[in-house]
Design an enzyme around this catalytic site. Structure first.
Site, PDB file in Angstrom:
ATOM      1  N   ASP A  35       0.853  -1.193   0.000  1.00 37.70           N
ATOM      2  CA  ASP A  35       0.000   0.000   0.000  1.00 37.70           C
ATOM      3  C   ASP A  35       0.889   1.244   0.000  1.00 37.70           C
ATOM      4  O   ASP A  35       1.848   1.329   0.777  1.00 37.70           O
ATOM      5  CB  ASP A  35      -0.908  -0.004   1.242  1.00 37.70           C
ATOM      6  CG  ASP A  35      -1.893   1.149   1.218  1.00 37.70           C
ATOM      7  OD1 ASP A  35      -2.949   1.016   0.578  1.00 37.70           O
ATOM      8  OD2 ASP A  35      -1.596   2.189   1.847  1.00 37.70           O
ATOM      9  N   ASN A  68      -3.250  13.271  -3.895  1.00 37.42           N
ATOM     10  CA  ASN A  68      -4.467  13.772  -4.546  1.00 37.42           C
ATOM     11  C   ASN A  68      -4.814  15.172  -4.054  1.00 37.42           C
ATOM     12  O   ASN A  68      -5.101  16.075  -4.846  1.00 37.42           O
ATOM     13  CB  ASN A  68      -5.645  12.829  -4.262  1.00 37.42           C
ATOM     14  CG  ASN A  68      -5.733  11.694  -5.259  1.00 37.42           C
ATOM     15  OD1 ASN A  68      -5.389  11.844  -6.429  1.00 37.42           O
ATOM     16  ND2 ASN A  68      -6.179  10.531  -4.801  1.00 37.42           N
ATOM     17  N   HIS A 101      -4.830  14.863  -9.188  1.00 35.75           N
ATOM     18  CA  HIS A 101      -4.902  13.490  -9.702  1.00 35.75           C
ATOM     19  C   HIS A 101      -3.786  13.164 -10.690  1.00 35.75           C
ATOM     20  O   HIS A 101      -3.355  12.014 -10.795  1.00 35.75           O
ATOM     21  CB  HIS A 101      -6.264  13.257 -10.371  1.00 35.75           C
ATOM     22  CG  HIS A 101      -7.390  13.229  -9.391  1.00 35.75           C
ATOM     23  ND1 HIS A 101      -7.582  12.201  -8.498  1.00 35.75           N
ATOM     24  CD2 HIS A 101      -8.383  14.126  -9.144  1.00 35.75           C
ATOM     25  CE1 HIS A 101      -8.639  12.449  -7.752  1.00 35.75           C
ATOM     26  NE2 HIS A 101      -9.155  13.614  -8.118  1.00 35.75           N
ATOM     27  N   ASP A 122      -1.440   9.902 -10.266  1.00 38.63           N
ATOM     28  CA  ASP A 122      -1.274   8.897 -11.329  1.00 38.63           C
ATOM     29  C   ASP A 122       0.205   8.638 -11.603  1.00 38.63           C
ATOM     30  O   ASP A 122       0.609   7.498 -11.857  1.00 38.63           O
ATOM     31  CB  ASP A 122      -1.956   9.369 -12.618  1.00 38.63           C
ATOM     32  CG  ASP A 122      -3.473   9.232 -12.562  1.00 38.63           C
ATOM     33  OD1 ASP A 122      -3.975   8.606 -11.615  1.00 38.63           O
ATOM     34  OD2 ASP A 122      -4.143   9.756 -13.467  1.00 38.63           O
ATOM     35  N   GLU A 141      -4.640   2.348  -4.483  1.00 37.17           N
ATOM     36  CA  GLU A 141      -3.189   2.455  -4.310  1.00 37.17           C
ATOM     37  C   GLU A 141      -2.583   1.166  -3.761  1.00 37.17           C
ATOM     38  O   GLU A 141      -1.457   1.162  -3.251  1.00 37.17           O
ATOM     39  CB  GLU A 141      -2.853   3.624  -3.377  1.00 37.17           C
ATOM     40  CG  GLU A 141      -3.284   3.453  -1.934  1.00 37.17           C
ATOM     41  CD  GLU A 141      -4.706   3.915  -1.660  1.00 37.17           C
ATOM     42  OE1 GLU A 141      -5.012   4.216  -0.491  1.00 37.17           O
ATOM     43  OE2 GLU A 141      -5.525   3.966  -2.608  1.00 37.17           O
TER      44      GLU A 141
END
Length: 250
Positions: free
Chosen positions: A117, A125, A130, A134, A160
């Site tokens: 994770d 974010n 975003h 990404d 994630e």
């Protein structure tokens, strides 16, 4: 095995001519046929066999082209169905499919599962947007894929979270491989003072679990332990440690 088109043409032409010659031989065994007529028959049979073979070749060649095109289309759909669009890793659908396969392939054990994770992912974010998050996902995915063995499989599990299956690796080996990956991910820098880190939970089968379903649960619990230890660590599942972690988080 693929046959080259020239070889295929020669094979079919040879078979056609041979069939023509065989047919003319059968006719030659009949009584009362003039030799000149027989020669014409043999020539006609040979040419007919060759002509039919050439026609059959082009028909077969056309069929092969269509089959190859259909196969490429099917492979393309399969790739899209089992590949995550953003990271190009195997996706959750591929993970579920492979887990079902592992249930039928006891010979691959031991296997070690690493649940991964990205730490503080929501911050990327909220703070950078975003597009940056990404970039983080793709950067982590690239490091995961670059630092596993050929026999290992890497999946984007969702959001994630990622999963790695280390085949024919016990927990000790899985811990070493997982910690190497954790260190590699630490080298990713998105912005000054904001390096990326991951927490990893590790579990093995059959050492920690008898089934794939239980292995997933235990590896996920181990990830929970890693988060409770302050993140950016690799952890194995421990029942008492997990209990203390849960009490501290609530």
């Amino acid at each position: 095995m693929k046959i080259k088109r020239l070889n295929l043409f020669i094979i079919i032409l040879t078979l056609g001519i041979t069939a023509g010659l065989f047919f003319s031989y059968i006719i030659s065994t009949l009584n009362g046929i003039d030799s000149n007529v027989l020669n014409l028959i043999m020539l006609g049979c040979t040419l007919t066999g060759a002509t039919v073979s050439i026609v059959n070749y082009f028909i077969l060649d056309s069929i092969i082209d269509k089959l190859n095109t259909s196969q490429k289309i099917v492979e393309g759909y399969k790739y899209k169905a089992f590949t995550d669009d953003l990271t190009l890793l195997l996706n959750r659908r591929a993970f579920d499919k492979d887990m079902n396969a592992y249930l039928d392939k006891k010979g691959v054990y031991p296997i070690t599962m690493a649940f991964i994770d990205i730490d503080n992912f929501r911050m990327y974010n909220n703070k950078y947007g975003h597009t940056t998050s990404d970039i983080v996902l793709k950067g982590v995915a690239s490091e995961l894929k670059a630092n596993v063995r050929k026999c290992d499989r890497v999946y984007r599990y969702g959001g994630e979270e990622f999963v790695i299956i280390f085949e024919n690796a016990d927990k000790e080996k899985g811990l070493v491989l997982s910690d190497r990956i954790r260190q590699r991910v630490n080298g990713i820098n998105i912005a000054p003072g904001n390096s990326v880190s991951v927490s990893i939970g590790v579990a093995s089968c059959p050492e920690d679990a008898d089934t794939i379903k239980d292995l997933i649960k235990i590896a996920d619990d181990a990830l929970y332990c890693a988060k409770g230890k302050g993140k950016n660590v690799v952890s194995i599942f421990d029942k008492m440690e997990n209990k203390n972690t849960a009490e501290n988080l609530y």
